[in-house]
Enzyme design. Structure first.
Site, PDB file in Angstrom:
ATOM      1  N   ASN A 156       7.409  -1.030  -1.052  1.00 52.77           N
ATOM      2  CA  ASN A 156       5.994  -0.699  -1.232  1.00 52.77           C
ATOM      3  C   ASN A 156       5.350  -0.817   0.143  1.00 52.77           C
ATOM      4  O   ASN A 156       4.888  -1.900   0.532  1.00 52.77           O
ATOM      5  CB  ASN A 156       5.292  -1.613  -2.235  1.00 52.77           C
ATOM      6  N   GLU A 193      10.673   3.956  -3.741  1.00 55.73           N
ATOM      7  CA  GLU A 193       9.307   3.636  -3.311  1.00 55.73           C
ATOM      8  C   GLU A 193       8.484   3.285  -4.547  1.00 55.73           C
ATOM      9  O   GLU A 193       8.541   4.009  -5.552  1.00 55.73           O
ATOM     10  CB  GLU A 193       8.687   4.830  -2.582  1.00 55.73           C
ATOM     11  N   ARG A 224      -7.545  -9.160  -4.590  1.00 59.30           N
ATOM     12  CA  ARG A 224      -7.829  -7.875  -3.944  1.00 59.30           C
ATOM     13  C   ARG A 224      -8.091  -6.786  -4.994  1.00 59.30           C
ATOM     14  O   ARG A 224      -7.199  -6.449  -5.764  1.00 59.30           O
ATOM     15  CB  ARG A 224      -6.599  -7.489  -3.132  1.00 59.30           C
ATOM     16  N   ALA A 260      -0.519   0.710   2.569  1.00 62.74           N
ATOM     17  CA  ALA A 260      -1.271   1.713   3.334  1.00 62.74           C
ATOM     18  C   ALA A 260      -0.395   2.494   4.306  1.00 62.74           C
ATOM     19  O   ALA A 260      -0.682   3.666   4.612  1.00 62.74           O
ATOM     20  CB  ALA A 260      -2.415   1.040   4.085  1.00 62.74           C
ATOM     21  N   PRO A 281       1.074  -4.145   3.976  1.00 59.99           N
ATOM     22  CA  PRO A 281      -0.179  -4.854   4.235  1.00 59.99           C
ATOM     23  C   PRO A 281      -1.076  -5.014   3.011  1.00 59.99           C
ATOM     24  O   PRO A 281      -1.157  -4.115   2.174  1.00 59.99           O
ATOM     25  CB  PRO A 281      -0.883  -3.977   5.279  1.00 59.99           C
ATOM     26  N   ASN A 282      -1.700  -6.165   2.964  1.00 62.76           N
ATOM     27  CA  ASN A 282      -2.704  -6.532   1.950  1.00 62.76           C
ATOM     28  C   ASN A 282      -2.102  -6.884   0.592  1.00 62.76           C
ATOM     29  O   ASN A 282      -2.821  -7.370  -0.281  1.00 62.76           O
ATOM     30  CB  ASN A 282      -3.771  -5.428   1.784  1.00 62.76           C
ATOM     31  N   TYR A 298      -5.781  -3.083  -8.759  1.00 61.11           N
ATOM     32  CA  TYR A 298      -4.426  -3.651  -8.663  1.00 61.11           C
ATOM     33  C   TYR A 298      -4.115  -4.697  -9.729  1.00 61.11           C
ATOM     34  O   TYR A 298      -2.994  -5.204  -9.774  1.00 61.11           O
ATOM     35  CB  TYR A 298      -4.208  -4.242  -7.266  1.00 61.11           C
ATOM     36  N   HIS A 347       4.599   1.817  -6.164  1.00 59.04           N
ATOM     37  CA  HIS A 347       3.184   1.492  -5.992  1.00 59.04           C
ATOM     38  C   HIS A 347       2.671   0.889  -7.284  1.00 59.04           C
ATOM     39  O   HIS A 347       3.049   1.338  -8.384  1.00 59.04           O
ATOM     40  CB  HIS A 347       2.380   2.747  -5.643  1.00 59.04           C
ATOM     41  N   ARG A 384      -5.907   8.745  -7.029  1.00 59.80           N
ATOM     42  CA  ARG A 384      -6.941   8.089  -6.222  1.00 59.80           C
ATOM     43  C   ARG A 384      -7.425   9.030  -5.111  1.00 59.80           C
ATOM     44  O   ARG A 384      -7.329  10.243  -5.246  1.00 59.80           O
ATOM     45  CB  ARG A 384      -6.378   6.768  -5.703  1.00 59.80           C
TER      46      ARG A 384
HETATM   47  C1  DQA Z   1      -0.433   0.739  -2.965  1.00 63.55           C
HETATM   48  C2  DQA Z   1      -1.207   2.058  -2.895  1.00 63.55           C
HETATM   49  C3  DQA Z   1      -1.661   2.338  -1.477  1.00 63.55           C
HETATM   50  O1  DQA Z   1      -2.424   3.537  -1.447  1.00 63.55           O
HETATM   51  C4  DQA Z   1      -2.544   1.215  -0.953  1.00 63.55           C
HETATM   52  O2  DQA Z   1      -2.880   1.435   0.396  1.00 63.55           O
HETATM   53  C5  DQA Z   1      -1.948  -0.133  -1.157  1.00 63.55           C
HETATM   54  C6  DQA Z   1      -1.221  -0.416  -2.392  1.00 63.55           C
HETATM   55  C7  DQA Z   1      -0.071   0.359  -4.418  1.00 63.55           C
HETATM   56  O3  DQA Z   1       0.837  -0.439  -4.594  1.00 63.55           O
HETATM   57  O4  DQA Z   1      -0.719   0.841  -5.356  1.00 63.55           O
HETATM   58  O5  DQA Z   1      -2.167  -1.033  -0.361  1.00 63.55           O
HETATM   59  O6  DQA Z   1       0.778   0.888  -2.241  1.00 63.55           O
END
Ligand code: DQA
Length: 150
Positions: free
Chosen positions: A76, A100, A19, A79, A11-12, A24, A102, A109
């Site tokens: 990825n 995995e 964003r 959240a 998501p997002n 990011y 990020h 964080r």
């Molecule tokens: C994320 C890190 C997560 O904590 C966050 O909720 C994201 C992006 C990253 O790629 O840094 O949406 O996965």
């Protein structure tokens, strides 16, 4: 024949670029797709990049991957990394290796990001390198697939 690698974004992540650019970066989701595709071409991998804001869709993609035809995955879960037992269980059922990734480094964080449900069955985790997290993951998986280790 090219090995098939799925890159599944949660998501997002479709809103990258606009964003929280301080966290990011300014690269867009289209840039992320292009970076994965061109890394895949260089590495001889057939890379399929997907993004969804819907947890059920993400879980179904993992089920599809578990049913075969996918040699490795880059996940990825965004959240859901920190919240989802459903995504964790679906990832745990994969026979194919997954990394995995990020963009940011969740460990630097907020505390709620310090837990990953989804990393427990990963071959490894790459975090904090922006789009390079994905490139590095694809390199690592290409090496693994070439040497036959999982
Ligand atoms: C994320 C890190 C997560 O904590 C966050 O909720 C994201 C992006 C990253 O790629 O840094 O949406 O996965």
């Amino acid at each position: 024949m090219s090995r098939v690698v799925w890159v599944l974004n949660g998501p997002n992540l479709g809103r990258l670029g606009s964003r929280e650019p301080d966290v990011y970066g300014t690269a867009s989701y289209d840039d992320l797709v292009a970076a994965c595709k061109s890394a895949g071409e260089r590495l001889g991998l057939a890379v399929d990049v997907r993004q969804t804001d819907d947890e059920a869709t993400y879980v179904h993609w993992l089920h599809e991957a578990a049913d075969g035809g996918v040699d490795a995955l880059v996940l990825n879960p965004a959240a859901w990394t920190h919240t989802s037992v459903a995504v964790r269980d679906a990832a745990a059922a994969l026979a194919a290796p997954y990394v995995e990734v990020h963009l940011s480094n969740p460990l630097s964080r907020e505390e709620f990001r310090h837990v990953s449900y989804t990393a427990s069955h990963a071959t490894g985790v790459i975090a904090g390198f922006g789009l390079d997290s994905y490139r590095l993951a694809l390199h690592a998986l290409a090496d693994r697939l070439a040497t036959g280790s999982s």
